[in-house]
Design a protein around this motif. Sequence first.
Motif, PDB file in Angstrom:
ATOM      1  N   VAL A 179     -13.991   0.071  -6.508  1.00 43.53           N
ATOM      2  CA  VAL A 179     -13.593   1.403  -6.042  1.00 43.53           C
ATOM      3  C   VAL A 179     -12.842   2.153  -7.144  1.00 43.53           C
ATOM      4  CG1 VAL A 179     -12.135   2.651  -4.397  1.00 43.53           C
ATOM      5  CG2 VAL A 179     -13.540   0.733  -3.615  1.00 43.53           C
ATOM      6  N   ALA A 180     -11.955   1.444  -7.840  1.00 43.22           N
ATOM      7  CA  ALA A 180     -11.181   2.083  -8.919  1.00 43.22           C
ATOM      8  C   ALA A 180     -12.107   2.616 -10.015  1.00 43.22           C
ATOM      9  CB  ALA A 180     -10.176   1.091  -9.501  1.00 43.22           C
ATOM     10  N   PRO A 190      -4.343   4.436 -10.447  1.00 45.96           N
ATOM     11  CA  PRO A 190      -3.492   5.050  -9.415  1.00 45.96           C
ATOM     12  C   PRO A 190      -3.915   4.543  -8.037  1.00 45.96           C
ATOM     13  CG  PRO A 190      -4.547   6.701 -10.843  1.00 45.96           C
ATOM     14  CD  PRO A 190      -5.245   5.410 -11.066  1.00 45.96           C
ATOM     15  N   MET A 191      -2.975   4.555  -7.099  1.00 45.87           N
ATOM     16  CA  MET A 191      -3.274   4.106  -5.730  1.00 45.87           C
ATOM     17  C   MET A 191      -3.839   5.273  -4.920  1.00 45.87           C
ATOM     18  SD  MET A 191      -2.616   0.856  -5.324  1.00 45.87           S
ATOM     19  CE  MET A 191      -2.265   0.605  -3.584  1.00 45.87           C
ATOM     20  N   SER A 192      -5.143   5.255  -4.701  1.00 43.32           N
ATOM     21  CA  SER A 192      -5.787   6.282  -3.874  1.00 43.32           C
ATOM     22  C   SER A 192      -5.801   5.819  -2.419  1.00 43.32           C
ATOM     23  CB  SER A 192      -7.224   6.497  -4.351  1.00 43.32           C
ATOM     24  OG  SER A 192      -7.972   5.306  -4.179  1.00 43.32           O
ATOM     25  N   GLU A 193      -6.225   6.689  -1.518  1.00 47.14           N
ATOM     26  CA  GLU A 193      -6.287   6.325  -0.093  1.00 47.14           C
ATOM     27  C   GLU A 193      -7.248   5.164   0.133  1.00 47.14           C
ATOM     28  OE1 GLU A 193      -7.143   9.547   2.505  1.00 47.14           O
ATOM     29  OE2 GLU A 193      -5.519  10.824   1.736  1.00 47.14           O
ATOM     30  N   GLU A 194      -8.386   5.170  -0.587  1.00 45.55           N
ATOM     31  CA  GLU A 194      -9.354   4.089  -0.426  1.00 45.55           C
ATOM     32  C   GLU A 194      -8.771   2.749  -0.870  1.00 45.55           C
ATOM     33  OE1 GLU A 194     -11.592   7.902  -0.965  1.00 45.55           O
ATOM     34  OE2 GLU A 194      -9.860   6.927  -1.879  1.00 45.55           O
ATOM     35  N   ILE A 195      -8.042   2.757  -1.990  1.00 46.02           N
ATOM     36  CA  ILE A 195      -7.456   1.503  -2.493  1.00 46.02           C
ATOM     37  C   ILE A 195      -6.329   1.047  -1.577  1.00 46.02           C
ATOM     38  CG2 ILE A 195      -6.180   0.479  -4.416  1.00 46.02           C
ATOM     39  CD1 ILE A 195      -7.818   2.217  -6.316  1.00 46.02           C
ATOM     40  N   ALA A 210       0.824  -1.209   0.000  1.00 45.85           N
ATOM     41  CA  ALA A 210       0.000   0.000   0.000  1.00 45.85           C
ATOM     42  C   ALA A 210       0.862   1.264   0.000  1.00 45.85           C
ATOM     43  CB  ALA A 210      -0.939  -0.012   1.199  1.00 45.85           C
ATOM     44  N   SER A 211       1.968   1.234   0.750  1.00 46.72           N
ATOM     45  CA  SER A 211       2.823   2.423   0.871  1.00 46.72           C
ATOM     46  C   SER A 211       3.706   2.634  -0.364  1.00 46.72           C
ATOM     47  CB  SER A 211       3.712   2.306   2.113  1.00 46.72           C
ATOM     48  OG  SER A 211       2.934   2.152   3.261  1.00 46.72           O
ATOM     49  N   ASP A 215      -6.346  -4.183   4.160  1.00 43.70           N
ATOM     50  CA  ASP A 215      -7.383  -5.083   4.686  1.00 43.70           C
ATOM     51  C   ASP A 215      -7.484  -6.383   3.889  1.00 43.70           C
ATOM     52  OD1 ASP A 215      -7.964  -3.149   6.536  1.00 43.70           O
ATOM     53  OD2 ASP A 215      -9.663  -2.317   5.426  1.00 43.70           O
ATOM     54  N   ARG A 216      -6.583  -6.593   2.912  1.00 38.48           N
ATOM     55  CA  ARG A 216      -6.567  -7.799   2.071  1.00 38.48           C
ATOM     56  C   ARG A 216      -7.890  -8.002   1.337  1.00 38.48           C
ATOM     57  NH1 ARG A 216      -2.194 -11.116   2.868  1.00 38.48           N
ATOM     58  NH2 ARG A 216      -0.902 -10.611   4.685  1.00 38.48           N
ATOM     59  N   ALA A 217      -8.454  -6.929   0.821  1.00 34.13           N
ATOM     60  CA  ALA A 217      -9.708  -7.016   0.066  1.00 34.13           C
ATOM     61  C   ALA A 217      -9.467  -7.739  -1.257  1.00 34.13           C
ATOM     62  CB  ALA A 217     -10.252  -5.614  -0.196  1.00 34.13           C
TER      63      ALA A 217
END
Length: 563
Positions: free
Chosen positions: A531-532, A510-515, A439-440, A521-523
Motif C-alpha cells: 500500500v505504501a 507517512p501514516m495514511s488512512e489505509e495504512i 495507528a492513532s 487489522d494486524r496486517a
Amino acid sequence: MMTAKRKPKQLGQILLEQGLLTREQLDRALEEHRNTPKSLGRVLIDLGYIRERDLVRALAEQVGLEFVDLTEYRIDPVLTSLLPEALSRRYRALPIGERDGKLLVAMSDPANVYALDDIRTMTGRDVQPVVATANDVEQAIQKFSVMGDQVEALASEVVEALEEEAGDLSGVEAALEDAPIVKLVTAIMTQATADRASDVHIEPTERDVRVRYRVDGVLHEVMHSPKSIQGGLISRLKVMADLNIAEKRVPQDGRVSMRVSNKSLDLRLATLPTVYGEKIVIRILDKSNALMQLSELGFQEEAFKRYEKSFRRPYGAILVTGPTGSGKSTTLYATLNIVNQVDRHIITVEDPVEYRLHGVNQIQVNPKAGLTFASALRSILRADPDIILIGEIRDRETAMIAVESALTGHLVLSSLHTNDAPSAITRLTEMEVETFLVASALDCVVAQRLARKLCEKCKQPYTPDTAELVEAGYEEQKLEEVQELYHPVGCQYCANTGYRGRMGLYEVMPMSEEIERLTVDRASSEAIRAVALEQGMIELRADGLMKAAQGLTSIEEIARVVK
C-alpha cells in the motif's frame, strides 16, 4: 649550423593560453607588479585571479617540468617509506611512484640540487622530480608518515617504564603519564583524525596488537604494534577515560576529551574483555554531525516534503529506523535543529548523550541508578515538554509511554531497530502495544542506511549494459533513462578507496488512512509495504539506485548497504 635556444614562455602568456587569466586581469596585475616588490605570481594570487595550484602548474610548464596534483595522484605508500619523514619535511619532497626505472619524487622546489643529491643518496635510486604545491606535499607527508617506526620506538620505552613499576598499580598509572605512551596515543588519534575515522579499534591478538580505523563506515587496518605494548596502551586509555585499570574481566565505558593537532576531540571509549586481553573501541564524536542541516543528509525532494510535513506538526510520533551505524541519531539531531526554537521546550533521553545541543535539555540514561528510558520519560511528562526525543525504543514500557505522549499533544521523535519502514509497525505490535494506539499515534516512519559517496576527483564514468542495470534492480521502464554510471577509482584525496564521505538513503512512509486500517487489522509488513508503494513511497534500494544514476554513488555500494 647552431640553432638559437628557444626563449621560455612568460608566466602571463602561459596562464593566458591555459584560459586561467584574461588579458585585462594580466594587465592590471602587471601594473601592480611594477609598483610592488612582490612577484607577478604572488600578485595574481593576492588579487584572487588564480589559485596557488594554478601558479605552480604554470611555473612547472615554464621550466619544462611536469606538474602533479597530489590530491588526485595515486601515491604508492611503499615508496613513500623510502625517504625518512624528517628529510621529506626538510626538503618538502615525497617519493610517489616509479617511471622508466626512476623514482618519481614530488617536490615544491625541484630546483634544489642539494635536496635531489640527498634523496639519491638516501634511496639509492635515480630520481625524476615532478612539481607539486607545498601544501599538497606537506599533507601527503602527514598522511604517509610511517607510524610503524614511531610505534616500535615508543613501545620499547613504554615497556621499560612499566617494568620499573611492575606490581604497583599507582606506579603503573604514574608511568602511563610519561611521554612515550602519551605520544603513542596521540600518534594513533592524530592519524585517525587525518584519515577522517569515526571509530578506532585497538584489538589484542595472539602475537601483537592490531589497530583499525573505520572510515566512511568501512574498517581499514592501519598498523600492528608489538604485544609488549598492549598493557601500557590499554591502561593509558582507561586512565584517560577515568576507568578502573585493575578491572579487566568486565566491559567498561567512559568519555574523554583530548586535543589533537589544535583540534578538540570528544571521544567515547568502550572496553571489551577478549581471550587475548581487553579490546578498546574509541568512537570519535564529530560535533559537526550534530549541526548538520537536514537538507544536506541526502533526502530526495519528494521524500523530504513527506518527512517535513510530519515533523512540522505539533504532535504525533516519528520513528527513524535502521541498523546500528545507519545514521539515525544524525537524522534525529538534524530534525531537532529545525524545530529547536525559543518557544518550544525540548527534552531528550539518550544512552549515551553523544552530542550536546544548545537550548535542548538532555538526559543521560543511568540504569545503575534506576534511571531508564521508561522512568525518565515518566518524569519528563511532568516537566511540561513540547517535543520529546527518545534515543531508542527498546521495550514495551518505553513504547507505551512514547505512544501515549504522542496522543496527549507532544511531538515524539525516536529510533527503532528494524530493516525497513513497514516493519516498524509490526515491531511495535510485537511489543504488545495496542494496534489502535499505534495507528492513532504514529505519524511517519523513516528507514535509512548510509552509503559512501563517490570521490569527485577520481570517479570514472561508464556506459552500463542492460543486463547490469536489471541485475542492479532498475525497473524496466526506467532503463533508458540511465545512460551513465560511475566506477570508484581511487586517488590520494580519497585514500585510494574511490569514495569520500557518506550520504543517507531514505524510505519515508507517512501514516495514511489505509495504512492505519491495516495496522489495526494486524496486517503483515508486506501488505503495508504494498500500500505504501502505491501511495508513492520510494524504497531504500530505489532511492540508492536514483543516487547512483545521479553520479553520487555506485551500484556496487548500493548492493553492499541495501539487501
